[in-house]
Design a protein around this motif. Structure first.
Motif, PDB file in Angstrom:
ATOM      1  N   ARG A  78       5.926   3.412  -4.145  1.00  0.00           N
ATOM      2  CA  ARG A  78       5.181   2.164  -4.237  1.00  0.00           C
ATOM      3  C   ARG A  78       4.978   1.706  -5.682  1.00  0.00           C
ATOM      4  NH1 ARG A  78       0.512   3.647  -1.848  1.00  0.00           N
ATOM      5  NH2 ARG A  78      -0.658   3.742  -3.774  1.00  0.00           N
ATOM      6  N   VAL A  79       5.026   2.653  -6.627  1.00  0.00           N
ATOM      7  CA  VAL A  79       4.765   2.320  -8.033  1.00  0.00           C
ATOM      8  C   VAL A  79       5.756   3.028  -8.936  1.00  0.00           C
ATOM      9  CG1 VAL A  79       2.290   1.913  -7.674  1.00  0.00           C
ATOM     10  CG2 VAL A  79       3.085   4.195  -8.244  1.00  0.00           C
ATOM     11  N   ALA A  80       5.886   2.514 -10.169  1.00  0.00           N
ATOM     12  CA  ALA A  80       6.674   3.211 -11.186  1.00  0.00           C
ATOM     13  C   ALA A  80       5.968   4.536 -11.475  1.00  0.00           C
ATOM     14  CB  ALA A  80       6.764   2.355 -12.438  1.00  0.00           C
ATOM     15  N   PRO A  81       6.697   5.579 -11.739  1.00  0.00           N
ATOM     16  CA  PRO A  81       8.052   5.634 -12.241  1.00  0.00           C
ATOM     17  C   PRO A  81       9.132   5.783 -11.174  1.00  0.00           C
ATOM     18  CG  PRO A  81       7.093   7.795 -12.449  1.00  0.00           C
ATOM     19  CD  PRO A  81       6.031   6.883 -11.848  1.00  0.00           C
ATOM     20  N   ALA A  82       8.860   5.433  -9.930  1.00  0.00           N
ATOM     21  CA  ALA A  82       9.903   5.503  -8.908  1.00  0.00           C
ATOM     22  C   ALA A  82      11.069   4.609  -9.335  1.00  0.00           C
ATOM     23  CB  ALA A  82       9.365   5.052  -7.556  1.00  0.00           C
ATOM     24  N   ASN A  83      12.289   5.041  -9.046  1.00  0.00           N
ATOM     25  CA  ASN A  83      13.475   4.250  -9.387  1.00  0.00           C
ATOM     26  C   ASN A  83      13.588   3.011  -8.508  1.00  0.00           C
ATOM     27  OD1 ASN A  83      14.699   7.429  -9.582  1.00  0.00           O
ATOM     28  ND2 ASN A  83      14.671   6.167 -11.417  1.00  0.00           N
ATOM     29  N   ILE A  84      13.237   3.159  -7.241  1.00  0.00           N
ATOM     30  CA  ILE A  84      13.191   2.026  -6.312  1.00  0.00           C
ATOM     31  C   ILE A  84      11.726   1.829  -5.954  1.00  0.00           C
ATOM     32  CG2 ILE A  84      13.850   1.155  -4.044  1.00  0.00           C
ATOM     33  CD1 ILE A  84      16.386   2.871  -4.249  1.00  0.00           C
ATOM     34  N   VAL A  92       3.689   2.546   1.973  1.00  0.00           N
ATOM     35  CA  VAL A  92       4.598   3.324   1.130  1.00  0.00           C
ATOM     36  C   VAL A  92       3.761   4.177   0.182  1.00  0.00           C
ATOM     37  CG1 VAL A  92       6.429   3.195  -0.598  1.00  0.00           C
ATOM     38  CG2 VAL A  92       6.370   1.544   1.265  1.00  0.00           C
ATOM     39  N   SER A  93       4.060   5.483   0.132  1.00  0.00           N
ATOM     40  CA  SER A  93       3.356   6.386  -0.777  1.00  0.00           C
ATOM     41  C   SER A  93       3.832   6.169  -2.202  1.00  0.00           C
ATOM     42  CB  SER A  93       3.615   7.842  -0.377  1.00  0.00           C
ATOM     43  OG  SER A  93       3.092   8.099   0.904  1.00  0.00           O
TER      44      SER A  93
END
Length: 157
Positions: A78-84, A92-93
């Motif tokens: 749901r938030v950065a640093p996720a790539n997507i 969404v976690s």
């Protein structure tokens, strides 16, 4: 006090092709270094397999965004640093799932998400790898991501 207006110079990532700011050191989409003297062999190989992607679509099938799988591990959340990053979806976690390139295949793992991850209507068990096949429909929160595989998957180094 003057009002300064600056224009943002843009360039393309040499690996995944997305637009990035010229002052950035790393691509926001694939994480590749943007300022190397010459393209690294890894970047050259990445071009050959980076057509593997997850495509976010609406329930009607309209394409909203495409994400190239241009790294050995791509995180989804749901938030950065996720790539997507799947913004504005409380289902969404923060770190929901990940896609790993392993032994020539892309493997999807639910990362102990609160609301789970489903593929083709079947819920995944946390941390148990699922072998993605071309056309698989991944449900994360209110998002539908369709996996598209290239003809051959040489994979990242």
């Amino acid at each position: 006090m003057s009002n300064l207006t600056t224009t943002m110079e843009m360039e393309q990532c040499p690996v995944c092709g997305v637009d990035v700011r010229s002052r950035d050191k790393f691509c926001w989409n694939c994480g590749s270094s943007l300022h190397t003297a010459a393209p690294a062999p890894q970047a050259e190989q990445a071009r050959s397999w980076s057509s593997s992607r997850l495509v976010v679509t609406t329930s009607a099938g309209k394409v909203l965004q495409e994400y190239l799988l241009a790294k050995a591990v791509v995180t989804i959340g749901r938030v950065a640093p996720a790539n997507i990053v799947l913004f504005k979806d409380r289902l969404v976690s923060r770190l929901h799932a990940s896609v790993h390139y392993e032994q020539g295949h892309y493997m999807l793992r639910d990362q102990h998400s609160a609301n789970g991850t489903s593929v083709n209507g079947e819920r995944l068990e946390a941390l148990v790898p699922y072998l993605l096949q071309d056309g698989d429909q991944v449900e994360i929160g209110e998002h539908l991501l369709v996996f598209h595989a290239p003809q051959s998957t040489a994979g990242p180094l």
